[in-house]
Write a protein that holds these residues in place. Structure first.
Motif, PDB file in Angstrom:
ATOM      1  N   LYS A 160       0.852  -1.188   0.000  1.00 18.51           N
ATOM      2  CA  LYS A 160       0.000   0.000   0.000  1.00 18.51           C
ATOM      3  C   LYS A 160       0.884   1.234   0.000  1.00 18.51           C
ATOM      4  O   LYS A 160       1.929   1.263   0.652  1.00 18.51           O
ATOM      5  CB  LYS A 160      -0.921   0.023   1.228  1.00 18.51           C
ATOM      6  CG  LYS A 160      -2.020  -1.031   1.190  1.00 18.51           C
ATOM      7  CD  LYS A 160      -2.964  -0.897   2.386  1.00 18.51           C
ATOM      8  CE  LYS A 160      -4.062  -1.959   2.352  1.00 18.51           C
ATOM      9  NZ  LYS A 160      -4.982  -1.774   1.207  1.00 18.51           N
ATOM     10  N   ASN A 161       0.440   2.273  -0.745  1.00 17.32           N
ATOM     11  CA  ASN A 161       1.194   3.527  -0.766  1.00 17.32           C
ATOM     12  C   ASN A 161       0.748   4.431   0.385  1.00 17.32           C
ATOM     13  O   ASN A 161      -0.038   4.024   1.245  1.00 17.32           O
ATOM     14  CB  ASN A 161       1.052   4.225  -2.124  1.00 17.32           C
ATOM     15  CG  ASN A 161      -0.394   4.617  -2.429  1.00 17.32           C
ATOM     16  OD1 ASN A 161      -1.262   4.580  -1.546  1.00 17.32           O
ATOM     17  ND2 ASN A 161      -0.654   4.998  -3.666  1.00 17.32           N
ATOM     18  N   ASN A 198      -1.236   6.844   0.420  1.00 17.68           N
ATOM     19  CA  ASN A 198      -2.672   7.151   0.404  1.00 17.68           C
ATOM     20  C   ASN A 198      -3.537   5.950   0.780  1.00 17.68           C
ATOM     21  O   ASN A 198      -4.765   6.052   0.813  1.00 17.68           O
ATOM     22  CB  ASN A 198      -3.083   7.653  -0.986  1.00 17.68           C
ATOM     23  CG  ASN A 198      -2.387   8.952  -1.355  1.00 17.68           C
ATOM     24  OD1 ASN A 198      -2.148   9.791  -0.492  1.00 17.68           O
ATOM     25  ND2 ASN A 198      -2.060   9.107  -2.629  1.00 17.68           N
ATOM     26  N   GLY A 199      -2.882   4.818   1.037  1.00 13.54           N
ATOM     27  CA  GLY A 199      -3.632   3.618   1.371  1.00 13.54           C
ATOM     28  C   GLY A 199      -4.114   2.835   0.163  1.00 13.54           C
ATOM     29  O   GLY A 199      -4.888   1.880   0.318  1.00 13.54           O
ATOM     30  N   ASP A 200      -3.668   3.225  -1.044  1.00 18.41           N
ATOM     31  CA  ASP A 200      -4.079   2.508  -2.258  1.00 18.41           C
ATOM     32  C   ASP A 200      -3.278   1.219  -2.400  1.00 18.41           C
ATOM     33  O   ASP A 200      -2.081   1.162  -2.063  1.00 18.41           O
ATOM     34  CB  ASP A 200      -3.844   3.386  -3.499  1.00 18.41           C
ATOM     35  CG  ASP A 200      -4.668   4.667  -3.469  1.00 18.41           C
ATOM     36  OD1 ASP A 200      -5.660   4.701  -2.707  1.00 18.41           O
ATOM     37  OD2 ASP A 200      -4.318   5.622  -4.187  1.00 18.41           O
ATOM     38  N   ASP A 201      -3.926   0.165  -2.920  1.00 18.02           N
ATOM     39  CA  ASP A 201      -3.217  -1.075  -3.245  1.00 18.02           C
ATOM     40  C   ASP A 201      -2.328  -0.831  -4.453  1.00 18.02           C
ATOM     41  O   ASP A 201      -2.768  -0.309  -5.478  1.00 18.02           O
ATOM     42  CB  ASP A 201      -4.211  -2.193  -3.543  1.00 18.02           C
ATOM     43  CG  ASP A 201      -4.908  -2.687  -2.290  1.00 18.02           C
ATOM     44  OD1 ASP A 201      -4.298  -2.585  -1.210  1.00 18.02           O
ATOM     45  OD2 ASP A 201      -6.054  -3.158  -2.385  1.00 18.02           O
TER      46      ASP A 201
END
Length: 597
Positions: free
Chosen positions: A325-326, A328-331
């Motif tokens: 996860k980055n 920003n919490g994106d996969d």
């Protein structure tokens, strides 16, 4: 001290704490200043009300005085004009009293206002009584003068009361004026402190902002350098990385990722369809299936495929990827593509070399079969005929013939020893490596039994210490000690009875193997010592080479394979052997074998 202070200043937490303290101080000073401003406003308001109260009191006194003057003028002149213009009209006085009532809420006490109203009522009553007496033609002058005197006393009392009230208001004004000056001075000090603290905050913030900007510039420069270094590292190491955001459905390619496909960096938009066209058609479906399946299962991937470049050349690629996860919490799926073309070519070469080695091994196996059967069979016949000639025909030979016969016998025996040693070495190299729990004391008893005749012929003294138990290839360990003891017996001194000692001992001195220290926790150490002819230490490495004999004296026969077989057996057990020797003082073999094989 200066460095510590600079470190504290650069510390963000310390600066935040200092800034928080400064903000608290500003808020405190501002609140004090606000309270002072409120008190100043209240003081000004009280001063203004007090002054207005004095004015209204004087107006009341002025109206009473005016009415008294008009009345006295009428009494003297009997002129009705003095009684006109709203003579004895209380409206103006009532208005003044109402204002005084409002203004004097926090100054003149209510009972004082009530007393003033009573005096005014009584004075107006006297005005009316005096006027009535004055208009009466039959008035007694004594009564009139008495009433006038009473009126004068009332006026004087009312005047004294008003002046006393004005004096109170004056004192109140002085008191509030003094308080006003005090608050004003302190408010100026607070304003000064507020300005100073605010300026310090601004200066500190500005300076800290400059420091942070400098640090940010340095960090940015370092990041640029690291990025440049990483790009160069990718280029040198032959790999490129990529990222795929599963939320935004966007790709990012590194510069060398483009180079792996034979194109310049950033020559096309980082999209899957743009890079897929470089995948070899035969590999495309397999690669896409692996990638799409991983997006569903979120499992790491490891796939090899080929790039078909624009010039027609092929590059072999290994791609590995994993999910994270980055910020920003994106996969995000992050992957690295390695150029394994050279590795692939070397693998092909190794496979080809392995095929050749297998062919050579097959040939060696065939040679072993020849050595063990085809060559030994005619050799055995030769030795059989030599034995028969020696039994029946040896006396018929001339002396030179007997000498030739002896050399033929010696050569045939040496040939047999060579074939046996070759066969033993071949077994050590390619034999079955089955490790079993082995008691070396039992192995040594079998060795002594096998060599009993040689030991007895040499009248050798053999001392065997307590040997360890270990996992080993039993028949090879037996061969090892047979060769070592045979070697010691063979190279013994003529005038000294052979003495051979075999025992286990702890590893005390520092021993290195492949650059790593050898410890008692990891290795067994077995020592074989003899008192034979020895050799120069400089020849220690040659002692274990194939067909290498250190002693060329004809009386010491041998094939040069005995110690080479020992070295090979120990290597089969992942161990190593060292030798310490001196001419005419004997040899010490140190055998190191791992406890865990």
């Amino acid at each position: 001290m200066k460095i510590k202070l600079l470190g504290l200043y650069k510390n963000s937490q310390v600066f935040k704490f200092a800034l928080g303290v400064a903000i608290v101080l500003v808020c405190y000073v501002a609140s004090v200043f606000y309270s002072q401003m409120q008190r100043l406003d209240s003081s000004l308001d009280l001063i203004a009300k007090s002054n207005q109260t004095q004015l209204e009191l004087e107006k009341v006194l002025s109206v009473i005085s005016m009415y008294e003057t008009s009345l006295r003028s009428y009494i003297i002149t009997k002129d009705e004009t003095y009684l006109k213009n709203r003579f004895l009209d209380r409206a103006q006085v009532e208005l003044n009293l109402e204002k005084i009532q409002k203004l004097s809420f926090n100054t003149v006490r209510s009972k004082d206002i009530d007393s003033l109203e009573k005096l005014i009522d009584y004075r107006f009553k006297l005005f009316r009584q005096t006027l009535t007496i004055a208009k009466d033609r039959k008035v007694n002058p004594v009564d009139l003068n008495a009433k006038l005197l009473e009126s004068s006393n009332c006026t004087k009392a009312m005047r004294d009361f008003v002046y006393k009230s004005i004096s109170k208001e004056t004192n109140i004004v002085k008191l509030h004026n003094s308080s006003h000056q005090y608050e004003l001075r302190h408010s100026m000090i607070n304003v000064f402190l507020l300005v100073i603290i605010s300026l310090l905050m601004v200066l500190l913030s500005y300076n800290k902002m400059n420091v942070d900007i400098d640090e940010l510039k340095k960090t940015n420069d370092e990041l640029k350098f690291l990025n440049h270094s990483f790009n160069n590292a990718e280029k040198i190491a032959g790999f490129g990385h990529w990222k795929f955001n599963l939320v935004t459905n966007t790709f990012k390619f590194s510069e060398n990722f483009y180079r792996l496909m034979g194109v310049a960096p950033n020559s096309f938009e980082p999209k899957l369809e743009n890079s897929n066209k470089y995948i070899h058609p035969d590999d495309f479906d397999r690669v896409m299936k692996v990638h799409k399946d991983s997006l569903k299962t979120r499992q790491p991937t490891n796939v090899t495929f080929r790039y078909l470049l624009d010039d027609g050349s092929i590059r072999h690629i290994m791609s590995v990827g994993s999910f994270t996860k980055n910020a920003n919490g994106d996969d995000v799926k992050i992957g690295v593509n390695y150029d394994i073309t050279e590795q692939y070519k070397r693998t092909l070469e190794l496979e080809e070399n392995n095929k050749q080695l297998e062919m050579i091994n097959d040939e060696l196996q065939a040679f072993n079969n020849i050595a063990s059967h085809d060559l030994q069979e005619p050799l055995r016949k030769i030795q059989m005929f030599i034995s028969r000639l020696e039994e029946k025909e040896i006396e018929l030979l001339t002396p030179s013939g007997k000498d030739y016969f002896s050399k033929i016998k010696l050569a045939s025996n040496r040939m047999q020893s060579l074939l046996i040693d070759l066969l033993n070495y071949s077994r050590a190299v390619k034999g079955d490596k089955v490790f079993v729990k082995t008691n070396l004391n039992d192995v040594m008893q079998q060795v002594l039994h096998d060599l009993a005749t040689n030991i007895e012929d040499k009248k050798a003294e053999i001392e065997i210490g307590n040997l360890p138990k270990m996992k080993a290839i039993a028949f090879q360990m037996e061969q090892l000690f047979v060769n070592l003891i045979s070697n010691s017996l063979k190279y013994s001194k003529d005038d000294v009875l052979p003495k051979i000692m075999i025992f286990a001992e702890p590893i005390e001195s520092e021993v290195l193997h492949n650059g790593k220290p050898v410890t008692n926790e990891e290795y067994h150490k077995i020592v074989v010592i003899d008192n034979g002819i020895g050799f120069k230490q400089e020849y220690a490495d040659k002692a274990f080479q194939l067909f290498k004999r250190l002693e060329t004296n004809a009386k010491y026969t041998g094939t040069g394979l005995g110690l080479a077989i020992c070295k090979r057996i120990i290597e089969n057990h992942n161990g190593f052997i060292t030798v310490d020797a001196k001419p005419n003082e004997g040899v010490k073999f140190s055998i190191f074998i791992p406890k865990a094989i």
